[in-house]
Design an enzyme around this catalytic site. Structure first.
Site, short mmCIF file in Angstrom:
data_model
loop_
_atom_site.label_atom_id
_atom_site.label_comp_id
_atom_site.label_asym_id
_atom_site.label_seq_id
_atom_site.Cartn_x
_atom_site.Cartn_y
_atom_site.Cartn_z
N ASP A 170 -6.71 70.10 52.74
CA ASP A 170 -6.94 71.38 52.80
C ASP A 170 -7.84 71.60 53.89
O ASP A 170 -9.18 71.20 53.82
CB ASP A 170 -7.58 71.91 51.45
CG ASP A 170 -8.24 73.43 51.88
OD1 ASP A 170 -7.97 74.06 52.58
OD2 ASP A 170 -8.77 73.69 50.75
N ALA A 195 -0.35 63.98 55.77
CA ALA A 195 -0.42 64.71 54.41
C ALA A 195 0.61 64.93 53.64
O ALA A 195 1.87 65.21 54.58
CB ALA A 195 -1.10 65.63 54.79
N LYS A 199 -2.67 72.60 51.98
CA LYS A 199 -2.81 73.92 51.46
C LYS A 199 -3.52 74.82 52.69
O LYS A 199 -4.63 74.17 52.89
CB LYS A 199 -3.77 73.99 50.11
CG LYS A 199 -3.95 75.41 49.64
CD LYS A 199 -5.52 75.62 49.54
CE LYS A 199 -6.14 76.54 50.13
NZ LYS A 199 -7.00 77.04 50.30
N THR A 261 -15.95 82.55 46.94
CA THR A 261 -16.46 80.96 47.49
C THR A 261 -15.90 80.10 46.36
O THR A 261 -16.10 80.25 45.24
CB THR A 261 -17.91 80.76 47.64
OG1 THR A 261 -18.61 81.93 48.41
CG2 THR A 261 -18.25 79.18 47.90
N GLY A 262 -15.20 79.28 46.75
CA GLY A 262 -14.63 78.13 45.85
C GLY A 262 -13.15 78.37 45.23
O GLY A 262 -12.74 77.68 44.36
N ALA A 263 -12.73 79.68 45.33
CA ALA A 263 -11.24 79.99 44.82
C ALA A 263 -10.41 79.17 45.36
O ALA A 263 -9.48 78.61 44.47
CB ALA A 263 -11.19 81.58 45.02
N GLY A 264 -10.14 78.87 46.55
CA GLY A 264 -9.33 77.94 47.07
C GLY A 264 -9.33 76.43 46.47
O GLY A 264 -8.50 75.65 46.15
N ASP A 265 -10.80 76.00 46.20
CA ASP A 265 -10.91 74.77 45.73
C ASP A 265 -10.61 74.69 44.20
O ASP A 265 -10.03 73.67 43.80
CB ASP A 265 -12.42 74.20 45.82
CG ASP A 265 -13.00 74.47 47.44
OD1 ASP A 265 -12.13 74.21 48.17
OD2 ASP A 265 -13.92 74.95 47.78
N GLY A 307 -21.18 81.78 43.21
CA GLY A 307 -21.20 80.41 43.65
C GLY A 307 -20.14 79.66 43.05
O GLY A 307 -19.27 80.33 42.39
#
Length: 325
Positions: A170, A195, A199, A261-265, A307
């Site tokens: 990613d 890879a 994503k 923040t962090g939605a993709g992760d 967060g």
């Protein structure tokens, strides 16, 4: 490798840092009345996302031998992430980022890394046994920006691949960290064809292809023969998927987004967790769609709190969210 019903290990490589998030959304950094400490860094977020969902994860990277660095290592441990791949640097600080939250929950970043500890990870500091035990090895592109971390990144990828891990990428583009847009694109693409799962966000698709069209033709210009799955996340519009024998889109879930923040992760962690259990998902469209619906739900839930790490959902949270849909 995983056996006896034990879940496959997902090893995340790269940066972990502290995001300082304004206590008030929709204001500039200068206008923010105060900030909340939020642990972050995409690879670390993915490791915790996996663990929260009941999977096995480890993190490989370098932190400052300072209060923030030891706090972050403690957060990984507390969330069930294997910390055997963490090194501490006595001469450099843990990275910091100040994040502006616009009224729509989207973000802008200002980084403090000059250099930060994560940039100083050397190839000889890698825990190779841990990397070799990965079923999936996941990474971003921030670790490619400077040496010696870039060489450590390339070595870790090579060792993981030789040991039979699936490589997951990613890019997680952060333009302010690169010397130029051209350098960012060159380095991001320098490891592209290694890879097997990639994503990208809609913004990254535009950056890497130079096209403002989000369609199959544009996405497939990023395809390469080693790829098993290419994903384009579209935020509140869901995601597109491309596999060797099929392609399609999965609808989003509409929520009241507070902080993206962090939605993709969260999305990536959910996907990799399922793939580590059973790689044949990559060849079965019906099952993959089900996994991507679950991953979309994880991403959506993550945007409803401030967060990244505090907002990452557990499996039971996601299941009850999906039951209500």
């Amino acid at each position: 490798m995983a056996s006896n019903g034990e879940k496959g290990l997902i090893v995340s490589f790269g940066e972990m840092l502290i995001d300082f998030v304004p206590t008030e959304s929709g204001v500039s950094l200068a206008e923010a009345p105060g900030f909340l400490k939020a642990p972050g860094g995409a690879p670390a977020n993915v490791a915790i996302a996996v663990s929260r969902l009941g999977g096995r994860s480890a993190f490989v990277g370098k932190l400052g031998d300072d209060e923030f660095g030891h706090m972050l290592a403690g957060i990984l441990r507390k969330n069930g992430v294997d910390d055997q791949g963490i090194n501490f640097d006595t001469g450099a600080r843990t990275a910091l980022a100040f994040v502006t939250l616009r009224a729509d929950g989207d973000r802008e970043f200002m980084f403090y890394r000059n250099p930060s500890a994560d940039m100083l990870l050397r190839p000889d500091e890698l825990n190779l046994d841990l990397i070799r035990s990965a079923k999936v090895f996941h990474y971003g592109s921030i670790s490619l920006i400077v040496e010696p971390c870039r060489s450590a990144h390339l070595k870790a990828m090579e060792v993981a691949k030789e040991a039979g891990a699936l490589l997951s990428y990613d890019p997680n583009l952060r333009e302010p960290l690169w010397p130029s847009k051209e350098e960012a694109k060159t380095q991001i693409m320098s490891i592209w064809d290694k890879a097997e799962i990639i994503k990208v966000s809609d913004v990254e698709l535009e950056f890497l292809t130079g096209s403002n069209k989000i369609d199959d033709e544009t996405a497939l210009s990023l395809w390469h023969p080693n790829l098993k799955l290419l994903l384009v996340t579209l935020g509140e519009k869901g995601c597109l998927y491309y596999a060797k024998n099929f392609r399609g889109s999965v609808d989003p879930f509409h929520v009241n987004a507070v902080d993206t923040t962090g939605a993709g992760d969260s999305f990536v962690g959910a996907l990799l967790n399922k793939i580590a259990e059973d790689q044949s998902i990559l060849e079965n469209e019906e099952r993959l769609r089900k996994v991507l619906r679950f991953a979309n739900a994880c991403g959506a839930i993550t945007t409803t709190k401030k967060g990244a790490i505090p907002a990452l959902p557990s499996e039971s949270e996601v299941n009850s969210f999906l039951e209500g849909k």
